[in-house]
Design a protein around this motif. Structure first.
Motif, PDB file in Angstrom:
ATOM      1  N   ALA A   1     164.575  25.066  57.063  1.00 49.85           N
ATOM      2  CA  ALA A   1     165.049  23.688  57.072  1.00 49.85           C
ATOM      3  C   ALA A   1     166.308  23.630  56.230  1.00 49.85           C
ATOM      4  O   ALA A   1     166.490  24.442  55.322  1.00 49.85           O
ATOM      5  CB  ALA A   1     163.991  22.755  56.507  1.00 49.85           C
ATOM      6  N   TYR A   2     167.182  22.662  56.527  1.00 49.06           N
ATOM      7  CA  TYR A   2     168.430  22.611  55.770  1.00 49.06           C
ATOM      8  C   TYR A   2     168.937  21.188  55.614  1.00 49.06           C
ATOM      9  O   TYR A   2     169.107  20.466  56.600  1.00 49.06           O
ATOM     10  CB  TYR A   2     169.506  23.449  56.463  1.00 49.06           C
TER      11      TYR A   2
ATOM     12  N   ALA B   1     161.994  26.318  48.599  1.00 47.75           N
ATOM     13  CA  ALA B   1     163.229  26.968  48.151  1.00 47.75           C
ATOM     14  C   ALA B   1     164.199  27.206  49.304  1.00 47.75           C
ATOM     15  O   ALA B   1     165.304  27.714  49.100  1.00 47.75           O
ATOM     16  CB  ALA B   1     162.904  28.286  47.469  1.00 47.75           C
ATOM     17  N   GLY B   2     163.784  26.847  50.528  1.00 44.96           N
ATOM     18  CA  GLY B   2     164.666  26.959  51.678  1.00 44.96           C
ATOM     19  C   GLY B   2     164.629  28.277  52.410  1.00 44.96           C
ATOM     20  O   GLY B   2     165.477  28.540  53.264  1.00 44.96           O
ATOM     21  N   LEU B   3     163.642  29.124  52.128  1.00 44.53           N
ATOM     22  CA  LEU B   3     163.580  30.427  52.771  1.00 44.53           C
ATOM     23  C   LEU B   3     163.041  30.311  54.197  1.00 44.53           C
ATOM     24  O   LEU B   3     162.193  29.473  54.490  1.00 44.53           O
ATOM     25  CB  LEU B   3     162.698  31.396  51.964  1.00 44.53           C
ATOM     26  N   SER B   4     163.537  31.166  55.075  1.00 43.99           N
ATOM     27  CA  SER B   4     163.033  31.236  56.442  1.00 43.99           C
ATOM     28  C   SER B   4     161.741  32.039  56.468  1.00 43.99           C
ATOM     29  O   SER B   4     161.359  32.667  55.464  1.00 43.99           O
ATOM     30  CB  SER B   4     164.062  31.914  57.353  1.00 43.99           C
ATOM     31  N   ASN B   5     161.064  32.051  57.607  1.00 42.08           N
ATOM     32  CA  ASN B   5     159.831  32.828  57.727  1.00 42.08           C
ATOM     33  C   ASN B   5     160.072  34.307  57.461  1.00 42.08           C
ATOM     34  O   ASN B   5     159.275  34.972  56.796  1.00 42.08           O
ATOM     35  CB  ASN B   5     159.227  32.657  59.130  1.00 42.08           C
ATOM     36  N   ALA B   6     161.175  34.821  57.984  1.00 36.60           N
ATOM     37  CA  ALA B   6     161.476  36.242  57.784  1.00 36.60           C
ATOM     38  C   ALA B   6     161.708  36.540  56.305  1.00 36.60           C
ATOM     39  O   ALA B   6     161.257  37.567  55.783  1.00 36.60           O
ATOM     40  CB  ALA B   6     162.693  36.635  58.619  1.00 36.60           C
TER      41      ALA B   6
ATOM     42  N   GLY C   1     173.653  25.810  57.941  1.00 37.64           N
ATOM     43  CA  GLY C   1     172.544  25.004  58.448  1.00 37.64           C
ATOM     44  C   GLY C   1     172.030  25.480  59.794  1.00 37.64           C
ATOM     45  O   GLY C   1     170.818  25.531  60.028  1.00 37.64           O
ATOM     46  N   VAL C   2     172.944  25.836  60.689  1.00 31.15           N
ATOM     47  CA  VAL C   2     172.535  26.330  62.014  1.00 31.15           C
ATOM     48  C   VAL C   2     171.704  27.592  61.877  1.00 31.15           C
ATOM     49  O   VAL C   2     170.637  27.723  62.501  1.00 31.15           O
ATOM     50  CB  VAL C   2     173.779  26.581  62.898  1.00 31.15           C
ATOM     51  N   HIS C   3     172.159  28.533  61.072  1.00 34.48           N
ATOM     52  CA  HIS C   3     171.406  29.771  60.909  1.00 34.48           C
ATOM     53  C   HIS C   3     170.064  29.526  60.221  1.00 34.48           C
ATOM     54  O   HIS C   3     169.050  30.151  60.566  1.00 34.48           O
ATOM     55  CB  HIS C   3     172.227  30.785  60.109  1.00 34.48           C
ATOM     56  N   ALA C   4     170.033  28.609  59.267  1.00 39.17           N
ATOM     57  CA  ALA C   4     168.796  28.346  58.538  1.00 39.17           C
ATOM     58  C   ALA C   4     167.716  27.802  59.458  1.00 39.17           C
ATOM     59  O   ALA C   4     166.580  28.287  59.454  1.00 39.17           O
ATOM     60  CB  ALA C   4     169.053  27.373  57.391  1.00 39.17           C
ATOM     61  N   VAL C   5     168.041  26.800  60.259  1.00 38.83           N
ATOM     62  CA  VAL C   5     167.005  26.203  61.112  1.00 38.83           C
ATOM     63  C   VAL C   5     166.676  27.117  62.282  1.00 38.83           C
ATOM     64  O   VAL C   5     165.530  27.144  62.753  1.00 38.83           O
ATOM     65  CB  VAL C   5     167.419  24.799  61.603  1.00 38.83           C
TER      66      VAL C   5
END
Length: 217
Positions: free
Chosen positions: A123-124, A168-173, A114-118
């Protein structure tokens, strides 16, 4: 290095969370706080990438602190870390701009994920929290201020693609890599999507994506 603030009124809990985060060499705890007021001031002073906030703290509770951080210090993503998984707390936290919601009883690996995702702009929700949100959507219950079923027809085709990947929970990168564009372009698309949908954050956008059938639970 992902810098993190831990806010909880129980010293033992703070020590436990710090110990879990210490397992990941890419995470650094830069400050701790025992109440919401201290948390806001610590975020103002250290500008961490992520603030982990307990909900029930003396003085200013975690959700009120989340609202202030989201409003005044948007560069810090807030993750609620709590014992309580009731729908009311989930709804309030997301409504006030939280990017994530974890239960203290969750697997410690969920905290690191969760920390890495946000921190990466995503979002997580822990699986158990996500299950409650999805169950509410399936039952047709109002999610206390979360965006209702809003039409996505106003989005361009590319914005719909971005919304699906946010859902789907993907980050911007990660979205940039999937769509083969630069990250700045993804940020612009995400901002446009949030604005058109009236969503306050990526979690709300993900819920809209689910309701629109763009992504699975």
């Amino acid at each position: 290095m992902v810098q993190v603030l831990i806010a909880d009124d129980e010293a033992m809990v703070r020590a436990g969370v710090r110990a879990i985060l210490a397992r990941d060499a890419a995470i650094e705890v830069v400050a701790e706080a025992a109440d919401g007021h201290e948390a806001v001031e610590a975020v103002r002073r250290h500008r961490p990438a992520v603030a982990l906030l307990d909900i029930q703290m003396p003085g200013l509770d975690g959700i009120a602190a989340c609202a202030r951080i989201h409003r005044d210090l948007p560069g810090t993503a807030v993750v609620m870390l709590t014992t309580f998984g009731e729908d009311e707390f989930i709804d309030r936290a997301l409504r006030e701009g939280a990017s994530g919601f974890l239960l203290k009883a969750d697997d410690p690996r969920e905290l690191l994920t969760g920390v890495h995702a946000v921190a990466a702009g995503g979002a997580y929700l822990s699986p158990r929290v996500a299950a409650r949100v999805v169950a509410g959507l399936r039952d047709g219950r109002s999610r206390g201020g979360l965006p209702p079923r809003r039409p996505v027809e106003r989005l361009t085709e590319r914005e719909r693609d971005v919304l699906a990947l946010v859902g789907a929970g993907l980050s911007n990168a990660e979205i940039a890599g999937r769509l083969m564009v630069v990250e700045a372009t993804v940020k612009a698309h995400v901002s446009a999507v949030l604005g058109k949908l009236g969503a306050r954050n990526r979690v709300e956008a993900a819920i809209v994506a689910y309701e629109a059938g763009l992504t699975g639970p």
